[in-house]
Structure formats: structure tokens, C-alpha cells
Design a protein around this motif. Structure first.
Motif, PDB file in Angstrom:
ATOM      1  N   HIS A   1     -16.148   5.530   7.153  1.00 36.36           N
ATOM      2  CA  HIS A   1     -15.993   4.681   8.332  1.00 36.36           C
ATOM      3  C   HIS A   1     -15.034   3.512   8.128  1.00 36.36           C
ATOM      4  N   ARG A   2     -14.577   3.289   6.911  1.00 37.85           N
ATOM      5  CA  ARG A   2     -13.638   2.203   6.639  1.00 37.85           C
ATOM      6  C   ARG A   2     -12.347   2.828   6.125  1.00 37.85           C
ATOM      7  N   PRO A   3     -11.226   2.614   6.807  1.00 42.26           N
ATOM      8  CA  PRO A   3      -9.962   3.247   6.414  1.00 42.26           C
ATOM      9  C   PRO A   3      -9.345   2.616   5.164  1.00 42.26           C
ATOM     10  N   VAL A   4      -9.880   3.019   4.011  1.00 41.83           N
ATOM     11  CA  VAL A   4      -9.435   2.503   2.722  1.00 41.83           C
ATOM     12  C   VAL A   4      -9.354   3.664   1.735  1.00 41.83           C
ATOM     13  N   ARG A   5      -8.223   3.747   1.036  1.00 40.24           N
ATOM     14  CA  ARG A   5      -8.064   4.667  -0.086  1.00 40.24           C
ATOM     15  C   ARG A   5      -7.685   3.818  -1.301  1.00 40.24           C
ATOM     16  N   GLY A   6      -7.536   4.428  -2.447  1.00 41.65           N
ATOM     17  CA  GLY A   6      -7.163   3.678  -3.639  1.00 41.65           C
ATOM     18  C   GLY A   6      -5.789   3.046  -3.554  1.00 41.65           C
ATOM     19  N   ASP A   7      -4.913   3.618  -2.711  1.00 41.60           N
ATOM     20  CA  ASP A   7      -3.535   3.135  -2.616  1.00 41.60           C
ATOM     21  C   ASP A   7      -3.187   2.474  -1.295  1.00 41.60           C
ATOM     22  N   LEU A   8      -4.055   2.589  -0.295  1.00 39.73           N
ATOM     23  CA  LEU A   8      -3.691   2.182   1.062  1.00 39.73           C
ATOM     24  C   LEU A   8      -4.930   1.820   1.867  1.00 39.73           C
ATOM     25  N   ALA A   9      -4.770   0.846   2.763  1.00 40.11           N
ATOM     26  CA  ALA A   9      -5.872   0.474   3.665  1.00 40.11           C
ATOM     27  C   ALA A   9      -5.302   0.007   4.995  1.00 40.11           C
ATOM     28  N   HIS A  10      -6.126   0.057   6.019  1.00 36.30           N
ATOM     29  CA  HIS A  10      -5.802  -0.476   7.340  1.00 36.30           C
ATOM     30  C   HIS A  10      -5.510  -1.965   7.182  1.00 36.30           C
ATOM     31  N   ILE A  11      -4.542  -2.473   7.907  1.00 36.88           N
ATOM     32  CA  ILE A  11      -4.137  -3.883   7.808  1.00 36.88           C
ATOM     33  C   ILE A  11      -5.304  -4.835   8.084  1.00 36.88           C
ATOM     34  N   ARG A  12      -6.270  -4.437   8.898  1.00 35.11           N
ATOM     35  CA  ARG A  12      -7.399  -5.336   9.189  1.00 35.11           C
ATOM     36  C   ARG A  12      -8.287  -5.566   7.960  1.00 35.11           C
ATOM     37  N   CYS A  13      -8.104  -4.756   6.895  1.00 33.01           N
ATOM     38  CA  CYS A  13      -8.878  -4.925   5.659  1.00 33.01           C
ATOM     39  C   CYS A  13      -8.223  -5.903   4.686  1.00 33.01           C
ATOM     40  N   ALA A  14      -7.006  -6.333   4.995  1.00 27.75           N
ATOM     41  CA  ALA A  14      -6.296  -7.264   4.108  1.00 27.75           C
ATOM     42  C   ALA A  14      -7.108  -8.543   3.945  1.00 27.75           C
TER      43      ALA A  14
ATOM     44  N   ARG B   1      -9.879  -8.744   2.425  1.00 32.04           N
ATOM     45  CA  ARG B   1     -11.266  -8.392   2.137  1.00 32.04           C
ATOM     46  C   ARG B   1     -11.369  -7.276   1.117  1.00 32.04           C
ATOM     47  N   ILE B   2     -10.391  -6.376   1.125  1.00 32.11           N
ATOM     48  CA  ILE B   2     -10.361  -5.251   0.192  1.00 32.11           C
ATOM     49  C   ILE B   2      -8.984  -5.228  -0.446  1.00 32.11           C
ATOM     50  N   PHE B   3      -8.952  -5.162  -1.769  1.00 30.71           N
ATOM     51  CA  PHE B   3      -7.681  -5.207  -2.478  1.00 30.71           C
ATOM     52  C   PHE B   3      -7.170  -3.797  -2.750  1.00 30.71           C
ATOM     53  N   VAL B   4      -6.003  -3.494  -2.220  1.00 35.90           N
ATOM     54  CA  VAL B   4      -5.265  -2.253  -2.492  1.00 35.90           C
ATOM     55  C   VAL B   4      -3.789  -2.634  -2.571  1.00 35.90           C
ATOM     56  N   PRO B   5      -2.953  -1.760  -3.154  1.00 36.80           N
ATOM     57  CA  PRO B   5      -1.533  -2.101  -3.268  1.00 36.80           C
ATOM     58  C   PRO B   5      -0.787  -2.204  -1.937  1.00 36.80           C
ATOM     59  N   HIS B   6      -1.235  -1.444  -0.924  1.00 34.76           N
ATOM     60  CA  HIS B   6      -0.503  -1.416   0.347  1.00 34.76           C
ATOM     61  C   HIS B   6      -1.465  -1.428   1.528  1.00 34.76           C
ATOM     62  N   TYR B   7      -1.000  -2.037   2.628  1.00 37.03           N
ATOM     63  CA  TYR B   7      -1.748  -2.057   3.880  1.00 37.03           C
ATOM     64  C   TYR B   7      -0.847  -1.465   4.955  1.00 37.03           C
ATOM     65  N   ALA B   8      -1.439  -0.780   5.922  1.00 36.26           N
ATOM     66  CA  ALA B   8      -0.658  -0.123   6.972  1.00 36.26           C
ATOM     67  C   ALA B   8      -1.167  -0.526   8.349  1.00 36.26           C
ATOM     68  N   VAL B   9      -0.228  -0.653   9.265  1.00 31.85           N
ATOM     69  CA  VAL B   9      -0.549  -0.872  10.673  1.00 31.85           C
ATOM     70  C   VAL B   9      -0.730   0.518  11.287  1.00 31.85           C
ATOM     71  N   PRO B  10      -1.824   0.755  11.991  1.00 30.85           N
ATOM     72  CA  PRO B  10      -2.065   2.092  12.536  1.00 30.85           C
ATOM     73  C   PRO B  10      -1.032   2.496  13.585  1.00 30.85           C
ATOM     74  N   MET B  11      -0.714   3.792  13.584  1.00 29.68           N
ATOM     75  CA  MET B  11       0.194   4.374  14.566  1.00 29.68           C
ATOM     76  C   MET B  11      -0.644   5.281  15.467  1.00 29.68           C
ATOM     77  N   PRO B  12      -0.879   4.894  16.724  1.00 29.80           N
ATOM     78  CA  PRO B  12      -1.755   5.685  17.590  1.00 29.80           C
ATOM     79  C   PRO B  12      -1.153   7.041  17.943  1.00 29.80           C
ATOM     80  N   HIS B  13      -1.995   8.072  17.842  1.00 31.08           N
ATOM     81  CA  HIS B  13      -1.645   9.444  18.198  1.00 31.08           C
ATOM     82  C   HIS B  13      -2.792  10.031  19.006  1.00 31.08           C
ATOM     83  N   ARG B  14      -2.502  11.091  19.723  1.00 30.65           N
ATOM     84  CA  ARG B  14      -3.533  11.838  20.459  1.00 30.65           C
ATOM     85  C   ARG B  14      -3.506  13.280  19.980  1.00 30.65           C
TER      86      ARG B  14
END
Length: 118
Positions: A32-45, A47-60
């Protein structure tokens, strides 16, 4: 020869305090939390330490598809999603998209071919 692309503004200079780790990273539920060892959702910056954060790109979803735990055809199915479901893509590689269903749904992988940018 060195070329500055932006003018230097000393009032915007970052200090060591701007990058302080004041506590350990938060515990999280990987489904339920978009976090991997290398990347996380920008809203986790912060609070959770990872090397990179990403802004979500909405798709359908273009058609119904199974959300998978891993980015491979034999990955464990987490949930079956309906056509038109919003999927916030955080990473794309090897024909797979990793992201989150909506703003706070399950996290997993979908084939890129099943998605269209909104």
C-alpha cells in the motif's frame, strides 16, 4: 571553461540542515506504500529514505488487467483491475510499469501495453 546555467543566488543556498536525517525511515506496508529499495513516490520524501523519488504519471487501463507483485508474466496476482482504472506510474522498464492504483491503492506492476497516459 566553466559555464553556469543558472545565476547563483546565495539566499537559496542549501545547508547541511536541509539534508539532515533526523530519525530512521518509517516502517511501511509494501502493498500500500509506493516504495522500493531504489525508488519511492515523492510524497514519501522526508519520511522514507531511498536514492530516488518520482512524481506519479497518471495512466488509465485500456482493458482489464491483473496487478502483479513482480514485473514478469508469472508474477503473483495481487488484484484484478477494471478497464479505465487510474494507475499512477512511478517507473517504466522492460515493458512493465510499477506504480499505485489511484492515490492510495495497491502497489504493483502492470504491462505497459495495458496503459494509456491521461
Amino acid at each position: 571553461m566553466s559555464v553556469d546555467l543558472l545565476p547563483y543566488d546565495p539566499s537559496l543556498a542549501l545547508t547541511e540542515r536541509d539534508f539532515a536525517l533526523s530519525r530512521p525511515s518509517e516502517a511501511f506496508d509494501p502493498l500500500h506504500r509506493p516504495v522500493r529499495g531504489d525508488l519511492a513516490h515523492i510524497r514519501c520524501a522526508g519520511r522514507i529514505f531511498v536514492p530516488h523519488y518520482a512524481v506519479p504519471m497518471p495512466h488509465r487501463l485500456l482493458a482489464a488487467a491483473d496487478l502483479l507483485r513482480a514485473g514478469r508474466a508469472d508474477g503473483e496476482v495481487l488484484f484484478s483491475l477494471l478497464q479505465g482504472t487510474l494507475f499512477n506510474v512511478l517507473d517504466m522498464a522492460g515493458g512493465w510499469a510499477w506504480g499505485q492504483v489511484g492515490e492510495d491503492g495497491l502497489v504493483g506492476y502492470l504491462p505497459m501495453a495495458t496503459l494509456a497516459a491521461t
